[in-house]
Design a protein around this motif. Structure first.
Motif, short mmCIF file in Angstrom:
data_model
loop_
_atom_site.label_atom_id
_atom_site.label_comp_id
_atom_site.label_asym_id
_atom_site.label_seq_id
_atom_site.Cartn_x
_atom_site.Cartn_y
_atom_site.Cartn_z
N ARG A 1 0.82 -1.21 0.00
CA ARG A 1 0.00 0.00 0.00
C ARG A 1 0.86 1.27 0.00
O ARG A 1 0.40 2.32 -0.41
N SER A 2 2.09 1.16 0.46
CA SER A 2 2.94 2.34 0.53
C SER A 2 3.84 2.50 -0.70
O SER A 2 4.57 3.48 -0.79
N LEU A 3 3.78 1.55 -1.64
CA LEU A 3 4.58 1.68 -2.87
C LEU A 3 4.03 2.80 -3.73
O LEU A 3 2.85 2.80 -4.09
N ALA A 4 4.87 3.73 -4.08
CA ALA A 4 4.46 4.88 -4.90
C ALA A 4 4.59 4.50 -6.38
O ALA A 4 5.65 4.65 -6.97
N ILE A 5 3.50 4.02 -6.96
CA ILE A 5 3.54 3.54 -8.35
C ILE A 5 2.46 4.16 -9.23
O ILE A 5 2.50 4.02 -10.44
N LEU A 6 1.51 4.86 -8.64
CA LEU A 6 0.38 5.38 -9.41
C LEU A 6 0.69 6.76 -9.99
O LEU A 6 1.08 7.67 -9.25
N PRO A 7 0.47 6.93 -11.29
CA PRO A 7 0.67 8.26 -11.89
C PRO A 7 -0.50 9.18 -11.56
O PRO A 7 -1.57 8.74 -11.12
N MET A 8 -0.30 10.46 -11.81
CA MET A 8 -1.31 11.47 -11.53
C MET A 8 -2.65 11.13 -12.19
O MET A 8 -3.71 11.27 -11.57
N SER A 9 -2.63 10.68 -13.44
CA SER A 9 -3.89 10.40 -14.16
C SER A 9 -4.71 9.34 -13.45
O SER A 9 -5.95 9.44 -13.37
N THR A 10 -4.07 8.32 -12.93
CA THR A 10 -4.79 7.26 -12.21
C THR A 10 -5.37 7.79 -10.91
O THR A 10 -6.51 7.50 -10.56
N VAL A 11 -4.59 8.60 -10.20
CA VAL A 11 -5.06 9.18 -8.94
C VAL A 11 -6.24 10.11 -9.20
O VAL A 11 -7.22 10.11 -8.44
N MET A 12 -6.18 10.86 -10.29
CA MET A 12 -7.31 11.73 -10.65
C MET A 12 -8.56 10.92 -10.87
O MET A 12 -9.65 11.28 -10.41
N ALA A 13 -8.45 9.79 -11.57
CA ALA A 13 -9.61 8.93 -11.84
C ALA A 13 -10.14 8.31 -10.55
O ALA A 13 -11.36 8.19 -10.37
N LEU A 14 -9.26 7.91 -9.65
CA LEU A 14 -9.68 7.26 -8.41
C LEU A 14 -10.32 8.22 -7.42
O LEU A 14 -11.20 7.84 -6.66
N THR A 15 -9.86 9.47 -7.41
CA THR A 15 -10.32 10.43 -6.40
C THR A 15 -11.33 11.43 -6.93
O THR A 15 -11.95 12.14 -6.15
N ASP A 16 -11.46 11.53 -8.24
CA ASP A 16 -12.32 12.53 -8.87
C ASP A 16 -11.87 13.95 -8.52
O ASP A 16 -12.68 14.85 -8.35
N LEU A 17 -10.54 14.12 -8.38
CA LEU A 17 -9.95 15.43 -8.15
C LEU A 17 -9.17 15.83 -9.40
O LEU A 17 -8.69 14.97 -10.14
N SER A 18 -9.02 17.12 -9.61
CA SER A 18 -8.22 17.58 -10.74
C SER A 18 -6.74 17.56 -10.36
O SER A 18 -6.39 17.54 -9.18
#
Length: 124
Positions: free
Chosen positions: A8-25
């Motif tokens: 869970r602490s591995l930093a592997i997700l790019p910004m685009s994926t995080v945007m899709a998961l959180t619905d944040l810009s």
């Protein structure tokens, strides 16, 4: 359990994926970073990489803002959380160090360098 936390602490997700998961810009996510609410890792190309823990934090920030919390309150809350996590990590380090001492004492005993039980008793 430790492997799950590690993953869970591995930093592997790019910004685009995080945007899709959180619905944040991207702008909101970067702003939360400037507010010290999330601390993404950087890859060799200096691009942000997020962990699942970072995604959870962003969702908590989003929920906190929706419920009327301000950034100062959230920073204080996360500072306390970080302090507790640091304390837990420090206590684990101490227990690892203690385990090393116990192992060293046992190895010395087995090698005949120390009388039986003398080293183990003082560490217990």
């Amino acid at each position: 359990m430790a492997e799950k936390q590690l993953r869970r602490s591995l930093a592997i997700l790019p910004m685009s994926t995080v945007m899709a998961l959180t619905d944040l810009s991207a702008r909101q996510i970067r702003y939360y970073e400037t507010q010290s609410l999330v601390h993404p890792a950087r890859n060799e190309g200096n691009r942000r990489r997020y962990s699942l823990n970072d995604v959870d934090r962003l969702l908590e920030v989003k929920d906190g803002l929706a419920s009327g919390m301000d950034f100062a309150t959230m920073r204080r809350l996360y500072a306390k959380t970080h302090q507790v996590e640091s304390t837990q990590l420090e206590s684990k380090r101490l227990s690892d160090e203690r385990a090393r001492h116990l192992l060293e004492a046992e190895m010395q005993q087995l090698a005949g360098m120390r009388p039986p039980q003398s080293g183990l008793q003082q560490h217990l």
